[in-house]
Write a protein that holds these residues in place. Structure first.
Motif, PDB file in Angstrom:
ATOM      1  N   ARG A  36      36.462  -3.127 -47.419  1.00 16.74           N
ATOM      2  CA  ARG A  36      36.623  -3.228 -45.906  1.00 16.74           C
ATOM      3  C   ARG A  36      35.502  -2.325 -45.161  1.00 16.74           C
ATOM      4  NH1 ARG A  36      42.288  -2.599 -42.221  1.00 16.74           N
ATOM      5  NH2 ARG A  36      41.286  -1.472 -40.341  1.00 16.74           N
ATOM      6  N   TYR A  64      47.178  -4.993 -48.028  1.00 19.77           N
ATOM      7  CA  TYR A  64      46.574  -5.910 -49.215  1.00 19.77           C
ATOM      8  C   TYR A  64      46.945  -6.530 -50.412  1.00 19.77           C
ATOM      9  CZ  TYR A  64      43.041  -4.252 -45.481  1.00 19.77           C
ATOM     10  OH  TYR A  64      43.452  -3.471 -44.428  1.00 19.77           O
ATOM     11  N   LEU A  76      41.857 -12.061 -51.483  1.00 19.39           N
ATOM     12  CA  LEU A  76      42.467 -11.135 -50.815  1.00 19.39           C
ATOM     13  C   LEU A  76      43.445 -11.929 -49.815  1.00 19.39           C
ATOM     14  CD1 LEU A  76      42.561  -8.077 -50.482  1.00 19.39           C
ATOM     15  CD2 LEU A  76      40.817  -8.770 -48.287  1.00 19.39           C
ATOM     16  N   VAL A  78      45.849 -10.655 -46.173  1.00 19.27           N
ATOM     17  CA  VAL A  78      46.156  -9.422 -45.881  1.00 19.27           C
ATOM     18  C   VAL A  78      47.636  -9.695 -45.563  1.00 19.27           C
ATOM     19  CG1 VAL A  78      45.765  -7.668 -43.367  1.00 19.27           C
ATOM     20  CG2 VAL A  78      43.544  -8.969 -44.633  1.00 19.27           C
ATOM     21  N   GLN A  82      50.425  -4.369 -42.991  1.00 23.39           N
ATOM     22  CA  GLN A  82      48.905  -3.750 -42.903  1.00 23.39           C
ATOM     23  C   GLN A  82      48.807  -3.308 -41.477  1.00 23.39           C
ATOM     24  OE1 GLN A  82      45.200  -2.207 -41.874  1.00 23.39           O
ATOM     25  NE2 GLN A  82      45.887  -1.642 -43.976  1.00 23.39           N
ATOM     26  N   PRO A  85      44.737  -4.663 -39.237  1.00 26.63           N
ATOM     27  CA  PRO A  85      43.743  -5.459 -40.175  1.00 26.63           C
ATOM     28  C   PRO A  85      42.859  -5.479 -39.166  1.00 26.63           C
ATOM     29  CG  PRO A  85      45.128  -5.991 -38.681  1.00 26.63           C
ATOM     30  CD  PRO A  85      45.579  -4.941 -38.489  1.00 26.63           C
ATOM     31  N   TYR A  89      35.319  -8.121 -43.527  1.00 29.19           N
ATOM     32  CA  TYR A  89      35.846  -8.136 -45.086  1.00 29.19           C
ATOM     33  C   TYR A  89      34.815  -8.249 -45.756  1.00 29.19           C
ATOM     34  CZ  TYR A  89      40.155  -6.717 -43.360  1.00 29.19           C
ATOM     35  OH  TYR A  89      41.283  -5.714 -42.334  1.00 29.19           O
TER      36      TYR A  89
END
Lengths: 113, 109
Positions: A36, A64, A76, A78, A82, A85, A89
């Motif tokens: 991130r 995550y 991935l 999210v 989170q 967010p 990424y």
């Protein structure tokens, strides 16, 4: 054309929704990573995987989730857990052994609206 | 776990001058130290790397030095050019690749 591909480039999500970011590589790399990137904070490691069906948490894994069912793919998710967010990424991959060059995808910018 | 600190966060130099970016790491088991350059809106790309059995490595205008005892490594860019302007990241690796917070380098003509 070999490389690592992330999709989509831009993603908008409503608060409270889960969203999955795609990362695919055709470099035959064993290791894959998710980072991130926030302004002034560099690249922070979310999850990494050194082999299919195995992955480890990085420094900021909370909220995550990942899977590594195929060598080429490391998506991935999210989750709604989170808290912040919105970020850029980056997915990366490297050949067998961590101590080799990591190649990055072009990134996905996620915005929560 | 590994922690990588990077300084300075911003660096402005005149074209032709040298630029130095410094990093420290915490895990003495780290054995691979790459440097990445990220231009605006683009992905990070490797510019040079060094392994723990080497003290210095040079590639044209770019050089990296490593002091394992002090857990320091540095990036040196000589004869800077405007196209060197970018964000530079150092990293250290054991079983995972950990990055520093980045240095925004601006080279003024």
């Amino acid at each position: 054309d070999g490389g690592i591909t992330q999709s989509p480039k831009y993603l908008f999500r409503k608060e409270g929704q889960n969203v999955t970011l795609s990362c695919e590589q055709n470099l035959n790399h064993d290791a894959m990573y998710w980072y991130r990137q926030d302004p002034g904070q560099g690249l922070r490691l979310i999850y990494y995987s050194q082999i299919v069906n195995d992955f480890q948490k990085g420094d900021i894994a909370e909220g995550y989730s990942v899977s590594r069912e195929k060598k080429e793919s490391f998506p991935l998710t999210v989750t709604s857990a989170q808290k912040n967010p919105t970020a850029f990424y980056l997915c990366a991959s490297s050949a067998t052994g961590i101590n080799t060059e990591a190649f990055f995808g072009q990134g996905t910018r996620l915005t929560v609206v | 776990g590994e922690n990588v600190e990077q300084h300075p966060s911003t660096l402005s130099v005149q074209e032709g001058d040298s630029a130095v970016i410094k990093c420290t790491y915490s895990d003495s088991a780290s054995n691979y130290f790459p440097w990445y350059k990220q231009e605006l809106g683009k992905r990070p790309q490797l510019i040079i790397d060094i392994r723990s059995n080497v003290g210095e490595k040079k590639d044209q205008r770019i050089a990296v030095t490593l002091n394992k005892t002090a857990k320091h490594f540095s990036l040196h860019i000589t004869e800077t050019q405007p196209e060197d302007s970018a964000v530079y990241f150092c990293a250290a690796s054991t079983d995972k690749l950990i990055f520093g917070t980045g240095t925004r380098l601006q080279v003024f003509p």
